[in-house]
Design an enzyme around this catalytic site. Structure first.
Site, mmCIF file in Angstrom:
data_model
loop_
_atom_site.group_PDB
_atom_site.id
_atom_site.type_symbol
_atom_site.label_atom_id
_atom_site.label_comp_id
_atom_site.label_asym_id
_atom_site.label_seq_id
_atom_site.Cartn_x
_atom_site.Cartn_y
_atom_site.Cartn_z
ATOM 1 N N HIS A 49 41.964 -46.437 -27.991
ATOM 2 C CA HIS A 49 40.822 -45.563 -27.701
ATOM 3 C C HIS A 49 40.925 -44.890 -26.339
ATOM 4 C CE1 HIS A 49 39.712 -49.014 -25.298
ATOM 5 N NE2 HIS A 49 38.745 -48.293 -24.739
ATOM 6 N N HIS A 64 39.387 -41.135 -22.530
ATOM 7 C CA HIS A 64 38.705 -42.175 -23.305
ATOM 8 C C HIS A 64 38.105 -41.514 -24.543
ATOM 9 C CE1 HIS A 64 35.750 -45.211 -24.430
ATOM 10 N NE2 HIS A 64 36.396 -46.056 -23.632
#
Length: 162
Positions: A49, A64
């Site tokens: 992620h 992110h």
């Protein structure tokens, strides 16, 4: 490509408060993310992620993808780089299935942050709203030398993944 949002407006309680660093957020229109500058891959999180990028002047930037996407354990995320790899501006680094992320109950808004360890003297958001690959959207002045300024931007031209 997507819509740039000031980081403080994503209201997540972490990135929006500046705990990780300064930067911006982007609501992507497709799930492809490209290297914003020549750098090395400092870290690929196990859950895919987030990716940390490191420049030659010791600046660290974290991409992110989405919010709360750590709980997806890598689902809907495909990483094309590995730790230690040298990459060039425009290289494909990650592809996300945005619909899959949303259907799993996560937001796709993506913080792009120069970390506190990144050595930025100042970070300035140049543009909000719709942006395209190649638009300069973030300027960071990095403390490398008093007479020399190093600028980072977050969207680049596309380059194929090898």
């Amino acid at each position: 490509q997507g819509t740039v949002i000031p980081l403080k407006e994503i209201n997540d309680g972490v990135f929006s408060e500046g705990y990780i660093g300064e930067g911006l957020a982007i609501e992507p229109v497709d799930g492809s993310f490209y290297a914003p500058f020549d750098c090395s891959v400092a870290m690929v999180f196990d859950t895919h992620h987030a990716i940390a990028l490191h420049t030659a002047n010791d600046t660290e930037l974290i991409l992110h993808v989405g919010l709360d996407t750590v709980k997806l354990n890598g689902q809907h995320l495909e990483v094309f780089v590995q730790e230690g790899q040298k990459i060039q501006k425009g290289d494909l680094i990650l592809r996300a299935d945005l619909e899959g992320i949303q259907s799993a109950g996560c937001r796709t808004v993506t913080p792009v942050v120069i970390t506190g360890a990144g050595g930025a003297e100042s970070v300035e958001l140049l543009k909000t709203g719709p942006v395209h690959i190649g638009d300069a959207v973030l300027k960071a002045i990095i403390n490398v030398h008093p007479d020399r300024k190093f600028y980072l931007s977050t969207l680049t031209e596309k380059r194929s993944c090898n």
